[in-house]
Each structure stands twice: as C-alpha cells, then as structure tokens.
Design a protein around this motif. Structure first.
Motif: not given
Length: 597
Positions: A27-29, A150-162, A265-273
């Motif tokens: 995640v933090f690369k 923006s990385l410390n936003s609720n959205k980022f934390s929520s993504a990591l939590f899930e 590896d670039c830090g993306n947390l979503t499916c591209p498609k």
C-alpha cells in the motif's frame, strides 16, 4: 537537541542509510519511494554545508541553527517511518496501524518542509545550483502535504478497513483445492464468453499505440481482406493486448499479470475496469482462460503468447544469479542474454528489475574488466530505463557515478550507450539536478567533440535535456560546450548533420549570461548569419532566436549583424517562416531599424 550540533557528515550517513532501506511493495510503496527521493535530493546541500565549516561556528546563534536541528529530527523520523512502512503488511495489520503510518508520512513531510523553509542560504554560502535543488525539494514536499491530506480522509481509511475485514475469507480462498478453483473459473469464463462481443483485430492494429507487438502475432498467411476477430475477454482491459498470463482480482475481473501488478504497486486500491474497491491484492491465475486463448491461437494459426510469467521469471532470476558467478564466461553469457531480453518488451523490463538485476548490473559497470560485459551491462541499463518505474530504481542503485565512469573511460560503444542512458534518466526533472552535479557534463562535452557521429548525437541529446535545468547551463559553459557547438556550425560533409543539434542547444543556452559571453568570444555571429542565409527552416528559426538573444540591448552587435547581411534573410523569414520564426525575425528587424537611426 539543545547545545548539541549534529555534524554534516553524520547527516550524509543518515541520508545514505535512508536510501538503502528496501522499498515496500504494498500500500505504501509510492509513499516510501517519494520520501526517499526527496531526502536524497538534500545530499548536495549537506555536502556544501560540510565544506563551508559553518555549522560549528554558528552554534552560538540558536535561532540560526534551529532549522538544522529540525532537519536532524525530520531525517531521523524519516528513517524510522520508512523502516516501519517497509514492514507493513495490510493483511496482518490493523486499520489503526495503517492510519498511523499514513499520518506519519504527513508529519514527516511537514517537518522536512518546515526545516528547509528556515534555511538561510547566505549563512552557508550555498551555490545557485543547490539552492534550486532545495527549492525543487520544497515544492515537491508542499505538493505531497496536500496529497497526504486526502490520504488521511475517511474514504482512504474505509478502504483499508474493508481490505482487512476480508482477511479470514482470503486465507480460506487461498487454501481451496486447485481443481475446485479451476471448475469455478471455467463456469465463470463460459458465462462471460457466451455474452461477450468480439473485437476486430484490425481495429486494434490501427488504434493501439503499442500495436506492433500485437501485429507480430498475426501469421504471414493472414489475408488482409479477412478481418480476424478476437474475443474481448482474451484482451487485457488495461493494455488491450492478448493476455499470456491472465490473473483474476478480487472483483472477478481478469487482467494480464504484469499490468495489474503495476497498477497495484502504484498504490491504486480499485479495480481498473469496474472501479470497485479491491478487497485484497491476491492475483489468482486464470488457467481456464489461458487454455482457451491457447486453443483459439492454434485454431486461427496465430503465434501463441509466451507460456506465462512464472517460467520467464524463473529463468530471469537464474540469469541474475549468474551475473555474480565467479566464471567470466558465465557472467558474460548472462549479461548478454539479459541485454537481449531487455530490449524485447516492457514485460521483460519489469521482470528483470523485479528479479533484482539493476544493482548487480550497476556493479558490473566498474568491477568487470571484461569489455564485452561492461558494454552489455550499460546497454541493459539503457533498455531497462525505458520503463518509467525503472528510472527510479536505477537512480536509487547509485548508478549515475558508475555510468559517468563508463562515459569517461569505456569503449566508444559503451560511452555512446552511457550517454543515451543519461538522457533517458534525465527525463525526470529531479534527475537532471543529480546528473548535472555528478561530473557527467564535461564527459558528455568530450564525447560531443571527439565521438563517432552516433556518439555526438547521443551526447548532444543528453546535453540538451540536462541544460533545460538552469543550474546545468553554467556547468556546460565551463566544460567548453560553446566552442564545440560553434565549431559544428561551420563544419561540412558528414558533420553537417549536427548543425540542427548544435543550434538547438545554443538556443537553450542563450538565456545564460556566461553562455552569451562565450558565444560572442567564439565568434558565433558570422556562423549564425551564414545559417540564416543558406540554412533550412528550423535551423534558420533557431539562428534568428539566438541572434535576438545575443544582440538585444547591444547596438554594436546589431550594427555588426546588419553589415554581415542579416537584413535580407530576416525579411524573408518574417514573411515565410513559422509563427515563432516570424516573431523572432520581426523583433530583430525592429531592433536593427532603431540601431541604424
């Protein structure tokens, strides 16, 4: 920290230790890579402060040394943070731990920027080049502070939590029997293939920017009038290429392994498609789809993609191990094979770097006494640098010093490829500064003067790119670039092809006062007037631009170029040149008119 002044040598050691911390692959690369690069940019600053011997003498003024204490604290915090982030595993850590590391990146970035903002350049007699380097680092740090917000936003934390919430399910899925997984994959692929449209291969051959590789898969027997169609599911949604190692992500979508791994590896947390959040980063081989692709290729007489990434990776790792073999013949054969593989495809460049080849290749540049091994090693690095992410890995491996050594003392082929490698690396702005301060510019100027036609071209291209950075212009002038370029303007025969390169570099240098003085001293004006009279489009335009820069606010030079015959070609250029050429010509003609009044 009160009363204790950490010497610059200790800080240089700390920066070197930070640069050696292994990069995190999760995640933090990107955060680790960016922070390491920004810290490395401070090396030249600390070296100049060390040479000035001002730290100890300024110790009596606590306010003047507050920034130094802040910098020491920030670097210590950076080292601790990078070590923690490198060990962080999303699946084995709590959401709180992830948020804490993210917040620490923001804090460390703020500390570094705060320390540099209080630096008094005049106190330490810092050079203009290093000042620009520090300002570049500060601007990068300020942008990073906004991003970390923006990385410390609720959205980022929520993504990591899930992500962590799926931990138990992941472990169960990984223990599934392979035959069961294949059955499920087959059912899913049959379901998708029955409803998926087909895509014209001709469409991708004409539209895909990297279609050459796809085009080569079509056999010579393919009739141009016959439009072969490829099922859409056989193509990677990211690269639009026929997949050779398809893998399934947590959303159920299939991608080519190399491309989806690069995405993650670039830090993306979503499916591209689908843009859905990836619940985990497990990449499950899609054996069924690979089998279907293989069958389809056989039925349509198309060369099949290579047999997956795993076999290739195993072979590459074996070759990398051979680079350190005691046998000269083994090393020579291994580096030759890696050179061949590195020029074939982006996938190979990615895998060669992942196998750890870059530091070993850098080491071979200066430790191998075998000419062929050195030539192949520098060419490997040139090929690997084409892939953007590898540029950072090459820089972090400390390659520049070794490349410059090859540029100075290698064979002509090795020197040419060293120059080309420096050009490739210098495409990143921060690397222009590092390369410029490494001693590369004098070596490039020497190649520009004494190299083969190809060597001159490679040197000119690298010098042009490096001189875009203002701090490198002075270095180039001191290295004697101006007389070398002016000489090219008047050369004939085979060297005439270098006129365009010489004019382009001179036009970039013309904004530098030392360069202007050197051009006048080298009697550049007659050569530029000659090009204005007899040259072709772009050459005439650059000649006019350089003349304008040299003669503006200097009536004596204006009168001189008028006597040398500048008026008539300038009038012709003002009517028939490009927009830029016309603008330069009109400005010069107006200055000539005023000078003659």
């Amino acid at each position: 920290m009160a009363g204790v002044i950490i010497p610059p040598a200790s800080l240089l050691k700390r920066i070197a230790e930070i640069a050696e911390i292994p990069l995190n692959a999760g995640v933090f690369k990107k955060d680790c890579t960016d922070l390491t690069r920004r810290v490395s940019l401070l090396t030249h600053l600390i070296e100049e402060i060390k040479d000035s011997n001002q730290i100890d003498s300024a110790a009596s003024s606590s306010s003047e040394n507050d920034w130094w204490s802040d910098l020491v604290v920030a670097l210590e915090a950076s080292k601790r943070l990078l070590s923690s982030a490198a060990r962080f595993q999303a699946r084995d850590s709590s959401d709180v731990a992830a948020k804490r590391i993210s917040f620490q990146f923001q804090c460390v970035t703020w500390k570094l920027e705060k320390a540099l903002s209080n630096l008094s350049y005049d106190l330490y007699d810092i050079s203009d080049e290093v000042r620009e380097q520090v300002e570049l680092a500060r601007s990068q740090l300020r942008r990073a502070m906004q991003r970390y917000g923006s990385l410390n936003s609720n959205k980022f934390s929520s993504a990591l939590f899930e992500l962590m919430e799926r931990d138990v399910k992941i472990k169960v899925e990984e223990e599934k029997d392979e035959s069961v997984a294949e059955t499920l994959h087959l059912a899913e692929e049959k379901k998708q293939l029955t409803k998926s449209p087909s895509i014209s291969l001709a469409f991708y051959l004409s539209k895909d920017a990297d279609s050459e590789r796809l085009g080569k898969m079509v056999t010579k027997n393919t009739d141009e009038s016959c439009k072969l169609t490829v099922p859409v599911d056989f193509l990677c949604p990211v690269s639009l290429e026929l997949m050779k190692d398809p893998v399934i992500v947590s959303t159920g979508q299939t991608y080519e392994r190399a491309y989806i791994q690069r995405w993650i590896d670039c830090g993306n947390l979503t499916c591209p498609k689908t843009q859905q959040k990836l619940q985990n980063f497990t990449l499950t081989p899609n054996y069924v789809l690979r089998s279907l692709i293989s069958r389809w290729c056989t039925e349509h007489n198309i060369e099949q993609p290579a047999n997956g990434r795993c076999g290739d990776m195993s072979m590459i790792r074996s070759l990398v191990r051979s680079l350190s073999n005691r046998s000269l013949e083994e090393r020579r054969n291994a580096v030759s094979e890696i050179r061949s593989m590195s020029k074939r495809s982006t996938d190979n460049r990615i895998m060669i770097a992942e196998a750890g080849a870059i530091p070993v290749l850098v080491n071979l540049l200066t430790t191998s006494e075998d000419v062929a091994t050195q030539e192949n090693a520098i060419t490997c690095l040139l090929n690997l640098s084409i892939y953007e992410n590898n540029k950072e890995l090459i820089m972090f491996a400390g390659a520049v010093t070794s490349i410059v050594q090859v540029l100075r003392a290698g064979t002509m082929e090795a020197r040419e490829n060293a120059a080309a490698t420096l050009f490739s690396l210098s495409l990143a702005d921060e690397n222009k500064i590092i390369i410029g301060g490494s001693g590369a510019i004098p070596a490039l100027v020497d190649l520009l003067e004494n190299g083969t036609p190809r060597g001159k071209k490679d040197a000119a291209t690298a010098l042009f790119n490096l001189c875009i950075y203002q701090g490198n212009k002075g270095r180039a002038v001191r290295a004697g670039i101006v007389p070398a370029l002016v000489k090219m303007l008047s050369e004939t025969s085979s060297h005439r092809m270098m006129v365009d390169e010489a004019l382009t570099i001179l036009s970039v240098l013309a904004s530098n006062l030392d360069a202007k003085s050197a051009m006048v001293k080298a009697n550049t004006l007659p050569a530029l007037i000659g090009i204005l009279q007899t040259g072709q489009g772009r050459d005439r335009e650059n000649a006019a631009a350089i003349l304008l820069s040299l003669c503006k606010r200097d009536n004596e030079r204006l009168v001189l170029i008028g006597r040398l015959g500048a008026v008539v070609p300038l009038m012709e250029l003002s009517k028939n040149g490009t927009e830029r050429g016309q603008r330069k010509a009109v400005s010069l003609l107006e200055l000539l008119r005023k000078a003659c009044q």
